[in-house]
Design an enzyme around this catalytic site. Sequence first.
Site, PDB file in Angstrom:
ATOM      1  N   CYS A  59       0.809  -1.176  -0.043  1.00  0.00           N
ATOM      2  CA  CYS A  59       0.274  -0.072   0.077  1.00  0.00           C
ATOM      3  C   CYS A  59       0.973   1.201  -0.030  1.00  0.00           C
ATOM      4  CB  CYS A  59      -0.952   0.166   1.293  1.00  0.00           C
ATOM      5  SG  CYS A  59      -2.265   0.995   0.856  1.00  0.00           S
ATOM      6  N   HIS A  85      -3.400  -5.108   0.213  1.00  0.00           N
ATOM      7  CA  HIS A  85      -3.016  -5.531   1.636  1.00  0.00           C
ATOM      8  C   HIS A  85      -2.861  -6.928   1.614  1.00  0.00           C
ATOM      9  CE1 HIS A  85      -2.237  -1.929   4.095  1.00  0.00           C
ATOM     10  NE2 HIS A  85      -3.423  -1.544   3.222  1.00  0.00           N
ATOM     11  N   GLU A  93      -1.018  -9.226   3.256  1.00  0.00           N
ATOM     12  CA  GLU A  93      -1.042  -9.561   4.534  1.00  0.00           C
ATOM     13  C   GLU A  93      -2.353 -10.166   5.197  1.00  0.00           C
ATOM     14  OE1 GLU A  93      -0.453  -6.557   3.659  1.00  0.00           O
ATOM     15  OE2 GLU A  93      -1.010  -5.143   5.287  1.00  0.00           O
TER      16      GLU A  93
END
Length: 556
Positions: free
Chosen positions: A386, A529, A531
């Site tokens: 990001c 994102h 993750e």
Amino acid sequence: MTKYIFVVGGVMSGVGKGTVTASLGTVLQGKGFRVTAMKIDPYVNVDAGTMNPIEHGEVFVTDDGDETDQDIGSYERFLGQSLGKVNYMTTGRVYQTVIARERNLEYEGRCVEVVPHIPEEVIRRIDACAATRDAEIVLIEVGGTVGEYQNVLFLEAARLLKLERPKDVVVMLVSYLPVPGHIGEMKTKPTQHATHLLQAAGIQPDFIVARGERELDAPRRRKLSMFCNVGPDDVIAAPDVASTYEVPINFDREGVGDRVLRKLGLRPRQRDLSAWKGLLDRIATATDEVHIAVAGKYFSTGNFVLSDVYLSVIEAIRHAAWAEGKKPVLTWLNTEVYEQDATALAELDAFDGVIIPGGFGSRGVDGKIRAIQYLREHRIPYLGLCYGMQLACVEFARNVLQLRGAHTTEIDADTKYPVIAPMTDQIAKLKAAAFGGTMRLGAYACRVQRKTIAASAYAGTPVVQRSYANGDLVIAERHRHRYEFNNAFRKQFVAGGLVIAGVHPERDLVEIIELPKTVHPFFVGVQYHPELISRPLQPHPLFVAFIRAAGARTTS
Ligand code: GLN
């Protein structure tokens, strides 16, 4: 008939209610039940998006674009399930609904009262979650600790539900047992007091989870049992562990799952935690170190990084490393140092890979840009998430395309080269100061360019939602941002050697940038994102590719 397990906290916050909830969920799944989990945040905030991560930790984002507490992330990782709006509630949300209903005359002229109407709405939301997720058992974690004013109405919901359906509701008190240094003995009194507070709220806990640095011993188990009015077997020892992923196995060993099921009038249908045991084996046998640095900004006092702020990033690194048989060693970098002293950048050579995660605002940004330049020029594996992707574009514009003063307009509104600028629909929102829940949030499609690092990373991976359009891979990833790559500069970037490796098809937004492998072993930035969707049993492909590149640097 749905079964409900309320998890409440005693003595103090931060004792791991989220891990207990998630782990119990895993254990019950292993026994063959359809489980889901909910988090209740007692704040008036409608969502976690408007809370400073320093105070509240990471803002987790779901597929359906909710900005939630990080515990929702733990549930997703432990349960292997994608959750959403129905799994999260705050005081703000509950009141909003009740007030809206009152305005619509839905209470038919009755006086709308805090009790019972607020707890009733809480229960309605719990049932709606169970129905949406098709869950037989719903775990409900009540934020905060018993005895505080804020969560009284949520405890009231638990009490009412238990009164109505005593055989379908279990309440678990997760409490802390300190070992004061000068005494050297584990003390049960604070937990006794917490239990009494819960009893004063009309709730007798069915289980007490005794959190502490050490294992609970027999005399203290007896004490807790006698003074808290629970059977000795219903006091569960939960000492600190090296990895939270050990907790489901520990719980199972203690027979917690079976005892909870018994109280709910259920019997285990199977016993299978083999996938989870496999994970623990992988963690135990991963000895080959991979050194990853994360450039954070949210430091608390001095140099202590609030690792909670980057929880999903840390977990994603771990998942990928373990899957690759590596032991992750994490270091935090404060990039503000590079702004004063450029020679400090040389410390980056010591790492096998560096990640710059999401962020907002100007602090440390110049240092991050310098770090990215160093990583690019010294061919050190880099993954930008990001903000980390946006700043990689700024760095490339300044130092490769020679666009002096190029910037994101988030930091420099008057830059001559606004290579990162607000998305068109964001401009009005920013002007109107309409900040709550208005970013580009949740899962959006990204079409991946063939023959890129991203394409080979994503090929054949299970965790990411995927489809194909004209033979191109289309993935879905979660977002939380207001700014984007400015397409007015796209041609220039591509001519300068940047690869646009992924684009959101409908709005032509740049989602993935990278450098060709001939120039750099791994330099990838993503506007989303990844993750957030990494799971211990299904690591995220981009993190795996990053760890592989980092591993190659170690051995080269
Ligand atoms: N601040 C940037 C934006 O709003 C990046 C956001 C992020 O990293 N989550 O676009």
